[in-house]
Design a protein around this motif. Structure first.
Motif, PDB file in Angstrom:
ATOM      1  N   UNK A  37       0.841  -1.208   0.000  1.00 22.81           N
ATOM      2  CA  UNK A  37       0.000   0.000   0.000  1.00 22.81           C
ATOM      3  C   UNK A  37       0.869   1.249   0.000  1.00 22.81           C
ATOM      4  N   UNK A  38       1.916   1.248   0.794  1.00 25.00           N
ATOM      5  CA  UNK A  38       2.784   2.432   0.864  1.00 25.00           C
ATOM      6  C   UNK A  38       3.505   2.700  -0.449  1.00 25.00           C
ATOM      7  N   UNK A  39       3.747   1.656  -1.226  1.00 22.57           N
ATOM      8  CA  UNK A  39       4.433   1.833  -2.509  1.00 22.57           C
ATOM      9  C   UNK A  39       3.489   2.267  -3.622  1.00 22.57           C
ATOM     10  N   UNK A  40       2.190   2.209  -3.365  1.00 24.17           N
ATOM     11  CA  UNK A  40       1.207   2.546  -4.392  1.00 24.17           C
ATOM     12  C   UNK A  40       1.138   4.052  -4.619  1.00 24.17           C
ATOM     13  N   UNK A  41       0.610   4.426  -5.769  1.00 27.18           N
ATOM     14  CA  UNK A  41       0.447   5.841  -6.092  1.00 27.18           C
ATOM     15  C   UNK A  41      -0.796   6.440  -5.437  1.00 27.18           C
ATOM     16  N   UNK A  42      -1.693   5.593  -4.965  1.00 21.65           N
ATOM     17  CA  UNK A  42      -2.921   6.057  -4.331  1.00 21.65           C
ATOM     18  C   UNK A  42      -2.716   6.151  -2.829  1.00 21.65           C
ATOM     19  N   UNK A  43      -3.022   7.313  -2.266  1.00 19.03           N
ATOM     20  CA  UNK A  43      -2.817   7.539  -0.849  1.00 19.03           C
ATOM     21  C   UNK A  43      -4.007   7.028  -0.045  1.00 19.03           C
ATOM     22  N   UNK A  44      -3.738   6.382   1.093  1.00 20.55           N
ATOM     23  CA  UNK A  44      -4.784   5.972   2.035  1.00 20.55           C
ATOM     24  C   UNK A  44      -4.117   5.804   3.402  1.00 20.55           C
ATOM     25  N   UNK A  45      -4.821   6.168   4.462  1.00 20.18           N
ATOM     26  CA  UNK A  45      -4.328   5.982   5.817  1.00 20.18           C
ATOM     27  C   UNK A  45      -4.523   4.522   6.214  1.00 20.18           C
ATOM     28  N   UNK A  46      -3.493   3.915   6.791  1.00 22.34           N
ATOM     29  CA  UNK A  46      -3.580   2.523   7.223  1.00 22.34           C
ATOM     30  C   UNK A  46      -3.913   2.437   8.708  1.00 22.34           C
ATOM     31  N   UNK A  47      -4.885   1.593   9.017  1.00 24.91           N
ATOM     32  CA  UNK A  47      -5.318   1.333  10.388  1.00 24.91           C
ATOM     33  C   UNK A  47      -5.223  -0.174  10.604  1.00 24.91           C
ATOM     34  N   UNK A  48      -4.149  -0.620  11.261  1.00 22.43           N
ATOM     35  CA  UNK A  48      -3.941  -2.049  11.477  1.00 22.43           C
ATOM     36  C   UNK A  48      -4.670  -2.518  12.731  1.00 22.43           C
ATOM     37  N   UNK A  49      -5.251  -3.688  12.666  1.00 19.08           N
ATOM     38  CA  UNK A  49      -5.853  -4.261  13.859  1.00 19.08           C
ATOM     39  C   UNK A  49      -4.775  -4.642  14.868  1.00 19.08           C
ATOM     40  N   UNK A  50      -5.086  -4.422  16.142  1.00 19.77           N
ATOM     41  CA  UNK A  50      -4.252  -4.997  17.202  1.00 19.77           C
ATOM     42  C   UNK A  50      -5.150  -5.771  18.163  1.00 19.77           C
ATOM     43  N   UNK A  51      -6.309  -6.205  17.644  1.00 22.86           N
ATOM     44  CA  UNK A  51      -7.291  -6.877  18.485  1.00 22.86           C
ATOM     45  C   UNK A  51      -7.353  -8.372  18.294  1.00 22.86           C
ATOM     46  N   UNK A  52      -6.449  -8.940  17.512  1.00 24.62           N
ATOM     47  CA  UNK A  52      -6.466 -10.381  17.314  1.00 24.62           C
ATOM     48  C   UNK A  52      -5.983 -11.127  18.538  1.00 24.62           C
ATOM     49  N   UNK A  53      -6.169 -12.429  18.529  1.00 20.01           N
ATOM     50  CA  UNK A  53      -5.656 -13.247  19.624  1.00 20.01           C
ATOM     51  C   UNK A  53      -6.412 -13.065  20.921  1.00 20.01           C
ATOM     52  N   UNK A  54      -7.746 -12.902  20.826  1.00 17.07           N
ATOM     53  CA  UNK A  54      -8.548 -12.765  22.026  1.00 17.07           C
ATOM     54  C   UNK A  54      -9.688 -13.763  22.121  1.00 17.07           C
ATOM     55  N   UNK A  55      -9.703 -14.753  21.255  1.00 21.30           N
ATOM     56  CA  UNK A  55     -10.842 -15.677  21.170  1.00 21.30           C
ATOM     57  C   UNK A  55     -10.705 -16.829  22.163  1.00 21.30           C
ATOM     58  N   UNK A  56     -11.738 -17.012  23.002  1.00 23.42           N
ATOM     59  CA  UNK A  56     -11.720 -18.074  24.000  1.00 23.42           C
ATOM     60  C   UNK A  56     -12.976 -18.925  23.851  1.00 23.42           C
ATOM     61  N   UNK A  57     -12.780 -20.205  23.651  1.00 23.74           N
ATOM     62  CA  UNK A  57     -13.872 -21.173  23.587  1.00 23.74           C
ATOM     63  C   UNK A  57     -13.570 -22.258  24.606  1.00 23.74           C
ATOM     64  N   UNK A  58     -14.324 -22.358  25.711  1.00 28.61           N
ATOM     65  CA  UNK A  58     -13.999 -23.328  26.751  1.00 28.61           C
ATOM     66  C   UNK A  58     -14.036 -24.764  26.226  1.00 28.61           C
ATOM     67  N   UNK A  59     -13.093 -25.562  26.696  1.00 27.28           N
ATOM     68  CA  UNK A  59     -13.077 -26.981  26.370  1.00 27.28           C
ATOM     69  C   UNK A  59     -14.281 -27.665  27.015  1.00 27.28           C
ATOM     70  N   UNK A  60     -14.923 -28.545  26.283  1.00 30.49           N
ATOM     71  CA  UNK A  60     -16.054 -29.280  26.845  1.00 30.49           C
ATOM     72  C   UNK A  60     -15.594 -30.250  27.934  1.00 30.49           C
ATOM     73  N   UNK A  61     -14.378 -30.747  27.830  1.00 32.85           N
ATOM     74  CA  UNK A  61     -13.865 -31.687  28.816  1.00 32.85           C
ATOM     75  C   UNK A  61     -13.416 -30.970  30.092  1.00 32.85           C
ATOM     76  N   UNK A  62     -12.822 -29.813  29.909  1.00 33.79           N
ATOM     77  CA  UNK A  62     -12.330 -29.042  31.055  1.00 33.79           C
ATOM     78  C   UNK A  62     -12.499 -27.563  30.732  1.00 33.79           C
TER      79      UNK A  62
END
Length: 298
Positions: A72-97
């Motif tokens: 994106x930075x190398x492109x001729x078209x300008x746009x502001x980049x907003x990167x996620x920092x919200x990944x790695x938050x998913x919790x699904x309890x184990x049925x066994x424990x």
């Protein structure tokens, strides 16, 4: 209502949407190209997640973020980049424990969530301001983790977009401001309609808007069929606009669309109401962004 409106394109997200639409970008090249096409259609900001190029599933790989950012930075078209920092938050309890995470659990530390931000220094990044029953799983973002992550973002000089999926998230975002962990005029994003968070309706949006600090910038989005109504409602109430394939796949009932087409649709409706997209350069000034990597002359 503002006459100049920041328009964000949420380019791909991390949801299970790849099999539902051929237009959802997967590889870094596809994600970058879709962001650039959205910018040409009127997007001010491109909100970026990355996906595993082989499976289309969620990925946090800094190398994938780097490829998207460089393209994106190398492109001729300008746009502001907003990167996620919200990944790695998913919790699904184990049925066994239930004290252990089961299949689908994906947890990262604050430092791991921040790694692509600290390395690539985008102009914006997201900060998800609380935990939530997110559909059938739990999204975990505890207060102490958030304080640590906010401090890392602050030290990097990147501006956080404070993501509020429920009213309590807004209250804690204000607490981060009071504690001096958010610099400058804060920027909020109301994330509406996600089960089981804040509802995608005007009453909820007005309530959240009225709880903002006086110097806050804000935007709101709805998911699925509420994407365009919430985008335009946000604009009418003095906020900014977000649309894109992360939140909705359809231009109309049964009609799949691209990111550029969703942006074009929003911009067309805005024009009919007397508003137009803010350019990236105007938004940089408006939001007080730092931009160390922008190409000269763009």
């Amino acid at each position: 209502m503002q006459k100049k409106v920041i328009v964000t394109c949420a380019v791909t997200g991390a949801g299970d949407t790849v099999k539902k639409s051929p237009y959802v970008p997967v590889t870094p090249k596809e994600i970058a190209e879709s962001a650039i096409e959205a910018a040409k259609a009127g997007a001010t900001i491109a909100h970026i997640h990355v996906r595993d190029p082989k499976t289309g599933g969620i990925s946090h790989d800094p190398a994938l973020f780097q490829e998207v950012v460089e393209r994106v930075r190398e492109a001729e078209t300008d746009v502001i980049l907003n990167l996620t920092s919200g990944g790695g938050g998913d919790w699904i309890p184990s049925e066994q424990n239930p004290a252990l995470g089961g299949p689908g659990t994906d947890i990262q530390t604050p430092e791991e969530r921040h790694e692509p931000i600290g390395k690539l220094l985008p102009e914006l990044c997201t900060l998800d301001c609380g935990s939530l029953n997110f559909g059938d799983q739990l999204y975990i973002s505890t207060t102490n983790w958030l304080r640590k992550q906010a401090r890392l973002i602050q030290q990097s000089g990147v501006k956080p977009e404070l993501e509020c999926f429920d009213t309590g998230h807004l209250l804690f975002a204000k607490q981060l401001i009071e504690e001096g962990l958010i610099d400058g005029d804060p920027m909020f994003q109301f994330c509406l309609g996600i089960p089981w968070g804040a509802a995608a309706d005007a009453e909820t949006m007005i309530y959240m808007r009225d709880k903002l600090p006086n110097n806050a910038h804000w935007s709101a989005f709805g998911i699925g069929r509420m994407q365009m109504p919430m985008a335009i409602q946000s604009m009418l109430l003095g906020g900014n606009v977000r649309v894109g394939l992360e939140d909705n796949l359809y231009l109309d009932k049964g009609v799949l669309g691209t990111n550029a087409q969703l942006i074009e649709s929003a911009v067309t409706i805005m024009a009919g109401l007397g508003a137009e997209p803010m350019s990236p350069e105007e938004a940089r000034i408006h939001l007080g962004l730092k931009n160390p990597h922008r190409k000269a002359g763009i």
